[in-house]
Design a protein around this motif. Structure first.
Motif, mmCIF file in Angstrom:
data_model
loop_
_atom_site.group_PDB
_atom_site.id
_atom_site.type_symbol
_atom_site.label_atom_id
_atom_site.label_comp_id
_atom_site.label_asym_id
_atom_site.label_seq_id
_atom_site.Cartn_x
_atom_site.Cartn_y
_atom_site.Cartn_z
ATOM 1 N N LEU A 85 8.617 -5.143 -35.531
ATOM 2 C CA LEU A 85 7.951 -6.277 -36.172
ATOM 3 C C LEU A 85 7.466 -7.291 -35.142
ATOM 4 O O LEU A 85 6.396 -7.889 -35.294
ATOM 5 C CB LEU A 85 8.914 -6.949 -37.157
ATOM 6 N N LEU A 86 8.240 -7.470 -34.102
ATOM 7 C CA LEU A 86 7.831 -8.391 -33.044
ATOM 8 C C LEU A 86 6.543 -7.921 -32.380
ATOM 9 O O LEU A 86 5.655 -8.711 -32.058
ATOM 10 C CB LEU A 86 8.948 -8.511 -32.007
ATOM 11 N N LYS A 87 6.423 -6.618 -32.221
ATOM 12 C CA LYS A 87 5.218 -6.046 -31.624
ATOM 13 C C LYS A 87 4.029 -6.121 -32.579
ATOM 14 O O LYS A 87 2.918 -6.483 -32.176
ATOM 15 C CB LYS A 87 5.469 -4.591 -31.229
ATOM 16 N N LEU A 88 4.263 -5.815 -33.863
ATOM 17 C CA LEU A 88 3.159 -5.724 -34.816
ATOM 18 C C LEU A 88 2.736 -7.071 -35.396
ATOM 19 O O LEU A 88 1.556 -7.301 -35.640
ATOM 20 C CB LEU A 88 3.537 -4.773 -35.964
ATOM 21 N N LYS A 89 3.710 -7.960 -35.623
ATOM 22 C CA LYS A 89 3.398 -9.248 -36.250
ATOM 23 C C LYS A 89 3.094 -10.340 -35.233
ATOM 24 O O LYS A 89 2.565 -11.400 -35.586
ATOM 25 C CB LYS A 89 4.564 -9.690 -37.140
ATOM 26 N N GLY A 90 3.467 -10.107 -33.975
ATOM 27 C CA GLY A 90 3.113 -11.028 -32.907
ATOM 28 C C GLY A 90 3.632 -12.432 -33.109
ATOM 29 O O GLY A 90 4.804 -12.661 -33.388
ATOM 30 N N GLU A 91 2.723 -13.400 -33.005
ATOM 31 C CA GLU A 91 3.089 -14.817 -32.987
ATOM 32 C C GLU A 91 3.829 -15.254 -34.251
ATOM 33 O O GLU A 91 4.759 -16.060 -34.181
ATOM 34 C CB GLU A 91 1.823 -15.667 -32.807
ATOM 35 N N SER A 92 3.449 -14.718 -35.399
ATOM 36 C CA SER A 92 4.096 -15.153 -36.643
ATOM 37 C C SER A 92 5.569 -14.756 -36.671
ATOM 38 O O SER A 92 6.418 -15.502 -37.174
ATOM 39 C CB SER A 92 3.375 -14.571 -37.862
ATOM 40 N N TYR A 93 5.889 -13.597 -36.121
ATOM 41 C CA TYR A 93 7.287 -13.178 -36.104
ATOM 42 C C TYR A 93 8.051 -13.890 -34.988
ATOM 43 O O TYR A 93 9.239 -14.200 -35.136
ATOM 44 C CB TYR A 93 7.409 -11.662 -35.937
ATOM 45 N N ILE A 94 7.380 -14.169 -33.893
ATOM 46 C CA ILE A 94 7.993 -14.948 -32.813
ATOM 47 C C ILE A 94 8.427 -16.311 -33.347
ATOM 48 O O ILE A 94 9.512 -16.806 -33.017
ATOM 49 C CB ILE A 94 7.013 -15.119 -31.639
ATOM 50 N N GLN A 95 7.595 -16.925 -34.178
ATOM 51 C CA GLN A 95 7.931 -18.231 -34.748
ATOM 52 C C GLN A 95 9.194 -18.167 -35.598
ATOM 53 O O GLN A 95 10.014 -19.098 -35.592
ATOM 54 C CB GLN A 95 6.745 -18.747 -35.565
ATOM 55 N N VAL A 96 9.362 -17.067 -36.332
ATOM 56 C CA VAL A 96 10.569 -16.909 -37.144
ATOM 57 C C VAL A 96 11.807 -16.805 -36.247
ATOM 58 O O VAL A 96 12.838 -17.424 -36.516
ATOM 59 C CB VAL A 96 10.455 -15.664 -38.049
ATOM 60 N N LEU A 97 11.697 -16.045 -35.167
ATOM 61 C CA LEU A 97 12.819 -15.912 -34.241
ATOM 62 C C LEU A 97 13.120 -17.245 -33.554
ATOM 63 O O LEU A 97 14.290 -17.582 -33.319
ATOM 64 C CB LEU A 97 12.512 -14.837 -33.193
ATOM 65 N N GLN A 98 12.078 -18.001 -33.256
ATOM 66 C CA GLN A 98 12.291 -19.317 -32.649
ATOM 67 C C GLN A 98 12.970 -20.264 -33.636
ATOM 68 O O GLN A 98 13.844 -21.048 -33.260
ATOM 69 C CB GLN A 98 10.948 -19.895 -32.181
ATOM 70 N N GLU A 99 12.567 -20.178 -34.898
ATOM 71 C CA GLU A 99 13.200 -21.000 -35.927
ATOM 72 C C GLU A 99 14.673 -20.628 -36.071
ATOM 73 O O GLU A 99 15.534 -21.501 -36.253
ATOM 74 C CB GLU A 99 12.475 -20.833 -37.262
ATOM 75 N N LEU A 100 14.967 -19.336 -35.978
ATOM 76 C CA LEU A 100 16.357 -18.886 -36.050
ATOM 77 C C LEU A 100 17.171 -19.501 -34.909
ATOM 78 O O LEU A 100 18.309 -19.934 -35.103
ATOM 79 C CB LEU A 100 16.420 -17.360 -35.971
ATOM 80 N N GLY A 101 16.560 -19.565 -33.726
ATOM 81 C CA GLY A 101 17.261 -20.096 -32.564
ATOM 82 C C GLY A 101 17.571 -21.577 -32.652
ATOM 83 O O GLY A 101 18.501 -22.059 -31.995
#
Length: 299
Positions: free
Chosen positions: A152-168
């Protein structure tokens, strides 16, 4: 109008991720009962892939099994340890090679594999100790429960990165699945289920992976579905990427519902995981975590 899950399926299918190697598929589709299958049917596809054969022999001769003499051929090893164990190893190596090697921000796929191996060992060791269910299918499901995250990180790119950053930056007890559902209408467990079907993984394994985030909802099912319960329980274990065990209380409450007064057993299981991790991690090429799982437990 298509649903968020339909859109996710389209993304994962259209992207045409690499297919499962034929040697792995041939082995995985065989029955797990050695009395119901010709042992040569699993030996043949392994030996046809020299790289895979070498890895399987290294696995068979590791101290994980502790054989006194050297296992010199695949057929001998399968006869000694069983088809399911060999199939799990083949499955892991195949999926490990298919998953994108990505790293972004606070996410490191190496730590994800560390978490996954610990969860897999816990699921297997607990069922063996309690003499319940199928420890090997639970091992495989726990090991692969988060396979969709790097995809998902590879396919969704920036939008999924934002979710992981929010988790952090969220409270320690925030779950990734909750943030995924809020932002996308689906979660990585559902994505893993789609991947499992695309890769033609066994249906029971795919179901366990898809359901791993159901948490305490599965606790009452332990009696008649122990594999599902322990895989879901393993999802609450400590994460290598965090300093503190955020979901310790939820894990302990869930564990106690399965094993009342099981503090000593839990301590022994975590100690066993730490001792077994180094050997298994070397075989499947995973780095050792910076903090032992016993340290998380005893804080």
């Amino acid at each position: 109008m298509s649903s968020p899950l339909d859109e996710l399926t389209k993304i994962l299918v259209v992207e045409q991720l690499p297919a499962m190697p034929q040697s792995a598929l041939s082995a995985l589709q065989l029955d797990n009962d050695v009395t119901k299958v010709n042992i040569n049917d699993i030996v043949r596809p392994i030996e046809a892939d020299p790289g895979l054969a070498a890895q399987v022999l290294k696995f068979l001769n590791s101290s994980y099994f502790g054989f006194q003499s050297t296992i010199s051929n695949i057929k001998q090893g399968v006869a000694l340890i069983g088809i399911r164990v060999v199939k799990n190893f083949i499955l892991w190596k195949a999926v490990f090679n298919l998953i994108p090697k990505v790293r972004s921000g606070n996410f490191d796929v190496a730590q994800l594999w560390q978490d996954s191996l610990r969860r897999a060992m816990f699921s297997r060791f607990l069922l063996v100790e309690l003499k319940k269910g199928n420890p090997e299918i639970a091992f495989a499901a726990a090991l692969l429960q988060d396979i969709a995250i790097p995809v998902l990180l590879k396919l969704k790119g920036e939008s999924y990165i934002q979710v992981l950053q929010e988790l952090g930056t969220s409270p320690d007890d925030t779950r990734l699945t909750d943030l995924e559902r809020k932002h996308f209408g689906w979660d990585h467990a559902q994505a893993a289920g789609i991947l499992g079907k695309n890769w033609k993984l066994p249906s029971q394994l795919t179901d366990l992976i898809t359901q791993h985030n159901l948490g305490e909802e599965t606790g009452s099912e332990f009696v008649y579905n122990p594999e599902r319960a322990v895989v879901a329980l393993s999802a609450f274990m400590p994460m290598a990427s965090r300093v503190k065990w955020a979901e310790r209380d939820r894990f302990k409450q869930f564990f106690d519902s399965i094993v009342p007064n099981g503090d000593n057993l839990l301590q022994n299981l975590f100690d066993k995981i730490d001792r077994a991790f180094d050997e298994y991690a070397d075989i499947i090429q995973i780095a050792k975590p910076g903090k032992s799982i016993v340290d998380f437990l005893n804080e």
